[in-house]
Design an enzyme around this catalytic site. Structure first.
Site, PDB file in Angstrom:
ATOM      1  N   HIS A  94      61.170 -19.380 -62.664  1.00  0.00           N
ATOM      2  CA  HIS A  94      61.230 -18.495 -61.488  1.00  0.00           C
ATOM      3  C   HIS A  94      60.369 -17.275 -61.767  1.00  0.00           C
ATOM      4  O   HIS A  94      60.470 -16.668 -62.840  1.00  0.00           O
ATOM      5  CB  HIS A  94      62.664 -18.065 -61.206  1.00  0.00           C
ATOM      6  N   HIS A  96      58.052 -13.826 -59.636  1.00  0.00           N
ATOM      7  CA  HIS A  96      57.755 -13.110 -58.392  1.00  0.00           C
ATOM      8  C   HIS A  96      56.243 -12.939 -58.295  1.00  0.00           C
ATOM      9  O   HIS A  96      55.750 -11.864 -57.934  1.00  0.00           O
ATOM     10  CB  HIS A  96      58.486 -11.768 -58.357  1.00  0.00           C
ATOM     11  N   ASP A 119      46.488 -32.634 -55.642  1.00  0.00           N
ATOM     12  CA  ASP A 119      46.695 -33.009 -57.040  1.00  0.00           C
ATOM     13  C   ASP A 119      48.038 -32.505 -57.569  1.00  0.00           C
ATOM     14  O   ASP A 119      48.534 -32.998 -58.583  1.00  0.00           O
ATOM     15  CB  ASP A 119      45.580 -32.429 -57.914  1.00  0.00           C
ATOM     16  N   HIS A 170      62.347 -14.179 -50.759  1.00  0.00           N
ATOM     17  CA  HIS A 170      62.660 -14.075 -52.184  1.00  0.00           C
ATOM     18  C   HIS A 170      61.414 -14.396 -53.009  1.00  0.00           C
ATOM     19  O   HIS A 170      60.681 -13.488 -53.381  1.00  0.00           O
ATOM     20  CB  HIS A 170      63.825 -15.012 -52.531  1.00  0.00           C
ATOM     21  N   TYR A 232      44.020 -40.822 -63.475  1.00  0.00           N
ATOM     22  CA  TYR A 232      43.534 -39.518 -63.943  1.00  0.00           C
ATOM     23  C   TYR A 232      43.941 -39.322 -65.391  1.00  0.00           C
ATOM     24  O   TYR A 232      45.061 -39.613 -65.790  1.00  0.00           O
ATOM     25  CB  TYR A 232      44.126 -38.398 -63.083  1.00  0.00           C
TER      26      TYR A 232
END
Length: 236
Positions: A94, A96, A119, A170, A232
């Site tokens: 997580h 910001h 991709d 958020h 790939y």
């Protein structure tokens, strides 16, 4: 306990700083040991330059702290909710980061505008709804995780096909098989958010409405990297 996993989570957290995805203490990485039903997460509010691997906190899937002298990240309940519902993921990030947060604050999905995005994810990166007053006043962080799970279920999206999400007002969450893969996905998410922002700005100035990747091109790029017959990279 889980010393190797603590080291990996610690180093992955430092990658957030290296990649420019966090300022101050605005981010966290966790990783889970599925066999032992424990996960390791960054401590709350500790500056990255002061952290060590020993500062990482071990939690169980009931939300109990098993080991650690510091408090776990305030986002721990969100990580817990995702680990319980998304059984294939091994780590969560997580941040910001500014470009992804801008899309989240606008309450918008990040559309697939080109092959770089294709991709990464098999379609738009979803923006989950904002939380209600009751959800915020109640178990805010756990409810954040529930809202993310709800969004994927509502749209019929697999967390394997789209390794990231935004939460309205958020910010972004990303995940992967391990802490470094999850951190890399957080970096890619920020890049596609930046590209999408620029694409829309350029299209608006040039009055070009023909943006958005064709489904056949999106499918080709996603499948060649992530599909059953992906080609790939090098043979494993």
């Amino acid at each position: 306990m889980l010393e190797e996993l603590k080291e990996k989570v610690y180093r992955a957290n430092l990658k957030l700083v290296e990649y420019g995805l966090v300022v101050l203490t605005w981010g966290n990485v966790s990783a889970i040991d599925r066999e032992n039903r424990l996960f390791v997460i960054k401590p709350s509010g500790v500056p990255y330059e002061n952290m060590t691997a020993d500062d990482m906190v071990v939690m169980d899937l009931n939300g109990n702290k098993i080991e650690g002298r510091l408090n776990p990240s305030s986002d721990t309940p969100t990580h817990l909710a995702l680990y319980k519902s998304f059984s294939d993921i091994g780590a969560i990030v997580h941040t910001h980061s500014s470009w992804a947060c801008s899309w989240a604050q606008a309450g918008r999905d990040i559309p697939a505008y080109g092959t770089t995005h294709a991709d990464f994810a098999n379609g738009a990166v979803p923006c989950a709804r904002g939380l209600t007053a009751e959800e915020v006043i109640g178990e805010y962080e756990f409810n954040t995780g529930k809202v993310i799970v709800e969004e994927f279920e509502k749209r019929g999206i697999s967390p394997n096909e789209c390794p990231a999400v935004l939460v309205h007002r958020h910010g972004p969450f990303a995940w992967g098989k391990d802490p470094f893969g999850a951190t890399q996905n957080a970096l890619i998410l920020e890049e596609v958010a930046k590209m999408a922002s620029r694409t829309e700005r350029i299209a608006a100035v040039s009055k070009n409405a023909d943006i958005g990747i064709e489904q056949y091109l999106l499918d080709k790029h996603y499948q060649r990297k992530h599909g059953k017959n992906a080609y790939y990279g090098q043979n494993k």
